[in-house]
Design an enzyme around this catalytic site. Structure first.
Site, PDB file in Angstrom:
ATOM      1  N   LYS A   1      -7.228 -14.971  -7.819  1.00  0.00           N
ATOM      2  CA  LYS A   1      -7.396 -13.989  -6.743  1.00  0.00           C
ATOM      3  C   LYS A   1      -7.495 -12.607  -7.355  1.00  0.00           C
ATOM      4  CE  LYS A   1      -5.378 -14.426  -2.179  1.00  0.00           C
ATOM      5  NZ  LYS A   1      -4.146 -14.244  -1.425  1.00  0.00           N
TER       6      LYS A   1
HETATM    7  C1  E4P Z   1      -4.490 -14.178   1.940  1.00  0.00           C
HETATM    8  O1  E4P Z   1      -4.850 -14.811   0.982  1.00  0.00           O
HETATM    9  C2  E4P Z   1      -3.273 -13.364   2.016  1.00  0.00           C
HETATM   10  O2  E4P Z   1      -2.309 -13.997   1.206  1.00  0.00           O
HETATM   11  C3  E4P Z   1      -2.673 -13.311   3.402  1.00  0.00           C
HETATM   12  O3  E4P Z   1      -3.478 -13.970   4.348  1.00  0.00           O
HETATM   13  C4  E4P Z   1      -2.210 -11.968   3.811  1.00  0.00           C
HETATM   14  O4  E4P Z   1      -1.669 -12.052   5.102  1.00  0.00           O
HETATM   15  P1  E4P Z   1      -0.703 -10.953   5.728  1.00  0.00           P
HETATM   16  O5  E4P Z   1      -1.537  -9.824   6.235  1.00  0.00           O
HETATM   17  O6  E4P Z   1      -0.017 -11.661   6.852  1.00  0.00           O
HETATM   18  O7  E4P Z   1       0.239 -10.517   4.631  1.00  0.00           O
END
Ligand code: E4P
Length: 224
Positions: free
Chosen positions: A83
């Protein structure tokens, strides 16, 4: 549509893996911090547990340093996806990693232009964050519609991974729009099982069965 679990909690992930309804997992530094365990050991555990792709985020912000984290991450498991945040250095890293055959997930995407840039750089997935857009009073779902349409127009292979999902309606909307993946917090996936008519219907069936059993005793486990 593929379902990923947005969590770094191995027990919660396993619960859904055992039902075969999960296609992958996304983690991030905040989710790993929430677990309070050695992050490397924790991602290794998740990589073994999950047959599908598991996204693990770099925490470096400079190109060279991102690569220094991304390459070892990619070697932690065949299903590891690196990522990378949506930055200029990040997109340069995505391009290099894609040339090395390393899968990437571009995170913190909040506009269609960012998604298009990530795709051109060679991202395997782009992660538009719908819930965080909703949080600031901007409807997040039109962004998914825009990205899906743009990617279709040009037959772009990068997959649209709907992130920052907060409730089942986000999932339904994302599916109607044709997004490739939704990454679901475990509590959202749990809510997707439930319907009050299912609970009421099951109660009635069991009550009626009890009445019948008073007369005949047996149940189907004794059927021959
Ligand atoms: C995606 O890969 C992120 O880890 C995640 O969806 C972030 O979500 P949040 O806005 O609830 O922290």
């Amino acid at each position: 549509m593929k379902f990923f679990i947005d969590s770094a909690n191995a027990d919660l992930i396993k619960k859904f893996i055992d039902m075969n309804i999960v296609d992958g997992v996304t983690t991030n530094p905040s989710l790993l911090a929430k677990e309070g365990k050695d992050p490397i050991e924790q991602v290794k555990k998740i990589l073994k547990l999950v047959p599908g792709p598991v996204s693990i985020e770099v925490v470096a912000t400079e190109y060279g340093a991102m690569l220094s984290e991304a390459r070892p991450i990619s070697k932690l498991g065949k299903n590891a996806v690196v990522k990378i945040p949506m930055t200029r250095d990040g997109m340069r890293a995505v391009h290099t990693l894609s040339q090395e055959g390393i899968k990437t997930n571009v995170t913190l995407v909040f506009s269609a232009t960012q998604a298009l840039i990530a795709a051109k750089a060679g991202a395997t997935y782009v992660s538009p964050f719908v819930g965080r857009l909703d949080d600031i009073g901007t409807d997040g779902m039109p962004l998914i519609s825009d990205i899906v349409q743009i990617f279709r127009n040009y037959s772009i292979k990068t997959q649209v991974l709907v992130a920052s999902v907060r409730h089942p309606i986000h999932v339904v909307e994302a599916a109607k729009l044709g997004a490739d993946v939704a990454t679901l917090p475990p509590d959202v996936l749990d809510k997707m099982f439930s319907h009050p008519l299912t609970d009421a219907g099951l109660k009635k069936f069991l009550d009626d069965w009890k009445t019948l059993q008073k007369q005949y005793g047996d149940d189907f486990s004794k059927a021959k």
